[in-house]
Design a protein around this motif. Structure first.
Motif, PDB file in Angstrom:
ATOM      1  N   ALA A   1     115.581  17.991  22.473  1.00 52.30           N
ATOM      2  CA  ALA A   1     116.160  17.449  21.701  1.00 52.30           C
ATOM      3  C   ALA A   1     117.550  17.643  23.363  1.00 52.30           C
ATOM      4  O   ALA A   1     119.375  16.914  22.582  1.00 52.30           O
ATOM      5  N   ARG A   2     117.610  17.925  23.501  1.00 56.27           N
ATOM      6  CA  ARG A   2     119.454  18.478  24.544  1.00 56.27           C
ATOM      7  C   ARG A   2     119.234  16.715  25.460  1.00 56.27           C
ATOM      8  O   ARG A   2     120.045  16.402  25.586  1.00 56.27           O
ATOM      9  N   ALA A   3     117.581  15.912  25.671  1.00 53.41           N
ATOM     10  CA  ALA A   3     117.978  14.534  26.559  1.00 53.41           C
ATOM     11  C   ALA A   3     119.171  13.433  24.866  1.00 53.41           C
ATOM     12  O   ALA A   3     119.778  12.591  25.031  1.00 53.41           O
ATOM     13  N   ALA A   4     117.640  14.463  23.861  1.00 50.72           N
ATOM     14  CA  ALA A   4     118.221  13.181  22.724  1.00 50.72           C
ATOM     15  C   ALA A   4     119.889  12.763  22.443  1.00 50.72           C
ATOM     16  O   ALA A   4     120.317  12.352  21.963  1.00 50.72           O
ATOM     17  N   ALA A   5     120.408  14.234  22.223  1.00 59.30           N
ATOM     18  CA  ALA A   5     121.591  14.313  21.972  1.00 59.30           C
ATOM     19  C   ALA A   5     123.205  13.841  23.116  1.00 59.30           C
ATOM     20  O   ALA A   5     123.830  13.541  22.926  1.00 59.30           O
ATOM     21  N   ARG A   6     122.385  13.638  24.025  1.00 58.03           N
ATOM     22  CA  ARG A   6     122.647  12.643  25.219  1.00 58.03           C
ATOM     23  C   ARG A   6     122.660  10.918  25.276  1.00 58.03           C
ATOM     24  O   ARG A   6     122.731  10.467  26.157  1.00 58.03           O
ATOM     25  N   GLY A   7     121.912  11.016  24.135  1.00 60.73           N
ATOM     26  CA  GLY A   7     121.536   9.628  23.659  1.00 60.73           C
ATOM     27  C   GLY A   7     120.306   9.065  24.793  1.00 60.73           C
ATOM     28  O   GLY A   7     119.861   7.637  24.193  1.00 60.73           O
ATOM     29  N   GLU A   8     119.181   9.674  25.247  1.00 61.76           N
ATOM     30  CA  GLU A   8     117.500   9.205  25.776  1.00 61.76           C
ATOM     31  C   GLU A   8     117.400   7.994  24.465  1.00 61.76           C
ATOM     32  O   GLU A   8     116.690   9.719  23.566  1.00 61.76           O
ATOM     33  N   ASP A   9     117.306   7.061  23.979  1.00 64.93           N
ATOM     34  CA  ASP A   9     116.335   7.021  23.304  1.00 64.93           C
ATOM     35  C   ASP A   9     114.763   6.855  23.214  1.00 64.93           C
ATOM     36  O   ASP A   9     114.471   7.803  22.026  1.00 64.93           O
ATOM     37  N   ARG A  10     113.663   7.807  24.144  1.00 59.24           N
ATOM     38  CA  ARG A  10     113.042   8.027  24.419  1.00 59.24           C
ATOM     39  C   ARG A  10     112.549   9.531  24.009  1.00 59.24           C
ATOM     40  O   ARG A  10     111.814   9.721  22.664  1.00 59.24           O
ATOM     41  N   ALA A  11     113.314   9.923  24.183  1.00 61.35           N
ATOM     42  CA  ALA A  11     114.118  11.713  23.326  1.00 61.35           C
ATOM     43  C   ALA A  11     114.063  12.058  22.091  1.00 61.35           C
ATOM     44  O   ALA A  11     113.424  12.405  21.835  1.00 61.35           O
ATOM     45  N   GLN A  12     114.583  10.347  21.714  1.00 55.58           N
ATOM     46  CA  GLN A  12     114.436  10.446  20.343  1.00 55.58           C
ATOM     47  C   GLN A  12     113.707  10.279  19.184  1.00 55.58           C
ATOM     48  O   GLN A  12     113.154  10.884  17.929  1.00 55.58           O
ATOM     49  N   CYS A  13     113.169   9.124  20.442  1.00 53.14           N
ATOM     50  CA  CYS A  13     111.792   8.577  19.421  1.00 53.14           C
ATOM     51  C   CYS A  13     110.893   9.798  19.360  1.00 53.14           C
ATOM     52  O   CYS A  13     109.984  10.162  18.502  1.00 53.14           O
ATOM     53  N   THR A  14     110.485   9.862  20.899  1.00 53.20           N
ATOM     54  CA  THR A  14     109.631  11.513  21.106  1.00 53.20           C
ATOM     55  C   THR A  14     110.308  12.877  19.926  1.00 53.20           C
ATOM     56  O   THR A  14     108.830  13.155  19.628  1.00 53.20           O
ATOM     57  N   LEU A  15     111.010  13.619  19.925  1.00 51.81           N
ATOM     58  CA  LEU A  15     111.219  14.667  19.406  1.00 51.81           C
ATOM     59  C   LEU A  15     111.195  13.725  17.520  1.00 51.81           C
ATOM     60  O   LEU A  15     111.307  14.578  16.767  1.00 51.81           O
ATOM     61  N   GLY A  16     111.625  12.928  17.158  1.00 49.97           N
ATOM     62  CA  GLY A  16     111.525  12.244  15.568  1.00 49.97           C
ATOM     63  C   GLY A  16     110.152  12.702  15.857  1.00 49.97           C
ATOM     64  O   GLY A  16     109.416  13.223  13.710  1.00 49.97           O
ATOM     65  N   THR A  17     108.747  12.465  16.402  1.00 51.39           N
ATOM     66  CA  THR A  17     107.271  11.991  16.442  1.00 51.39           C
ATOM     67  C   THR A  17     107.099  13.672  15.818  1.00 51.39           C
ATOM     68  O   THR A  17     106.525  14.679  15.471  1.00 51.39           O
ATOM     69  N   PHE A  18     107.351  14.359  17.033  1.00 50.01           N
ATOM     70  CA  PHE A  18     107.755  16.040  16.607  1.00 50.01           C
ATOM     71  C   PHE A  18     107.869  16.191  15.262  1.00 50.01           C
ATOM     72  O   PHE A  18     107.026  17.425  14.568  1.00 50.01           O
ATOM     73  N   TYR A  19     109.548  16.231  14.900  1.00 50.70           N
ATOM     74  CA  TYR A  19     109.413  16.410  13.655  1.00 50.70           C
ATOM     75  C   TYR A  19     108.702  15.723  11.944  1.00 50.70           C
ATOM     76  O   TYR A  19     108.398  16.504  11.423  1.00 50.70           O
ATOM     77  N   ALA A  20     108.014  14.777  13.047  1.00 50.33           N
ATOM     78  CA  ALA A  20     107.398  13.930  11.790  1.00 50.33           C
ATOM     79  C   ALA A  20     106.083  15.341  11.782  1.00 50.33           C
ATOM     80  O   ALA A  20     105.536  14.871  10.289  1.00 50.33           O
ATOM     81  N   LYS A  21     105.950  15.442  12.757  1.00 50.27           N
ATOM     82  CA  LYS A  21     104.750  15.965  12.613  1.00 50.27           C
ATOM     83  C   LYS A  21     104.563  17.842  12.216  1.00 50.27           C
ATOM     84  O   LYS A  21     103.301  18.335  12.595  1.00 50.27           O
ATOM     85  N   GLY A  22     106.213  18.113  12.175  1.00 50.78           N
ATOM     86  CA  GLY A  22     105.851  19.491  12.686  1.00 50.78           C
ATOM     87  C   GLY A  22     105.849  19.912  13.819  1.00 50.78           C
ATOM     88  O   GLY A  22     104.719  21.181  13.519  1.00 50.78           O
ATOM     89  N   ARG A  23     105.523  19.101  14.521  1.00 52.21           N
ATOM     90  CA  ARG A  23     105.447  20.603  16.532  1.00 52.21           C
ATOM     91  C   ARG A  23     106.194  20.678  16.871  1.00 52.21           C
ATOM     92  O   ARG A  23     107.052  20.318  17.605  1.00 52.21           O
ATOM     93  N   GLY A  24     106.253  22.085  17.775  1.00 52.08           N
ATOM     94  CA  GLY A  24     107.319  22.617  18.414  1.00 52.08           C
ATOM     95  C   GLY A  24     108.681  22.765  17.154  1.00 52.08           C
ATOM     96  O   GLY A  24     109.356  23.575  17.521  1.00 52.08           O
TER      97      GLY A  24
END
Length: 171
Positions: free
Chosen positions: A9-32
């Motif tokens: 989430a910290r990296a995604a908030a700073r615009g890191e696309d890989r972190a945005q994608c991975t965090l998206g997958t966490f939200y899609a799967k309810g992981r963490g």
């Protein structure tokens, strides 16, 4: 998973696309984090704006399954194609499946085999199995070739594909 989600989430908030994608997958799967498809889709779209190929693939899966948004085969195929054109092996395999079974696309086993070959060459074990099966049965314009089928089954089996293990044992 919660600790990882916080760092993503910290990296995604700073615009890191890989972190945005991975965090998206966490939200899609309810992981963490609590499952939240709206947040997953928002994050995937942020990553897509930065040309993140994995985010194209992940959003295609949601459209194809109708998870978090209405099922839309046309959008799913479009996104799978974008990812496949950029070399995403799993997108190539999944697009091949759509052609093989006529799911959202006209059934076309030759096109499926072409995509399986690209995905198999990219290391996708499911595609290696499917291409091996096409060689075993002579589907998709291929000549029946049991040695090539066994070679592909072995590659997939070594990566843990149980269908390939079974087919290799049978061969």
């Amino acid at each position: 998973d919660e600790n990882a989600a916080e760092w993503y989430a910290r990296a995604a908030a700073r615009g890191e696309d890989r972190a945005q994608c991975t965090l998206g997958t966490f939200y899609a799967k309810g992981r963490g984090v609590p499952q939240n498809y709206n947040e997953a889709i928002r994050l995937y779209n942020l990553a897509i704006r930065q040309k993140n190929v994995q985010a194209h693939y992940e959003l295609a899966v949601l459209y194809h399954r109708g998870e978090g948004l209405p099922k839309d085969d046309e959008k799913a195929v479009w996104l799978y194609r974008l990812a496949a054109e950029k070399g995403h092996a799993k997108a190539r395999y999944d697009l091949g499946l759509l052609y093989e079974y006529g799911d959202g696309l006209p059934q076309n086993m030759e096109k499926a085999v072409q995509l399986y070959r690209l995905a198999a060459n990219g290391g996708n074990e499911d595609a290696q199995f499917s291409l091996g099966h096409a060689y075993e049965t002579g589907q998709g314009g291929l000549k029946k070739d049991l040695k090539e089928a066994a070679r592909l089954y072995e590659l997939a089996a070594q990566k843990g594909n149980v269908q390939a293990m079974n087919s290799l044992g049978y061969a």
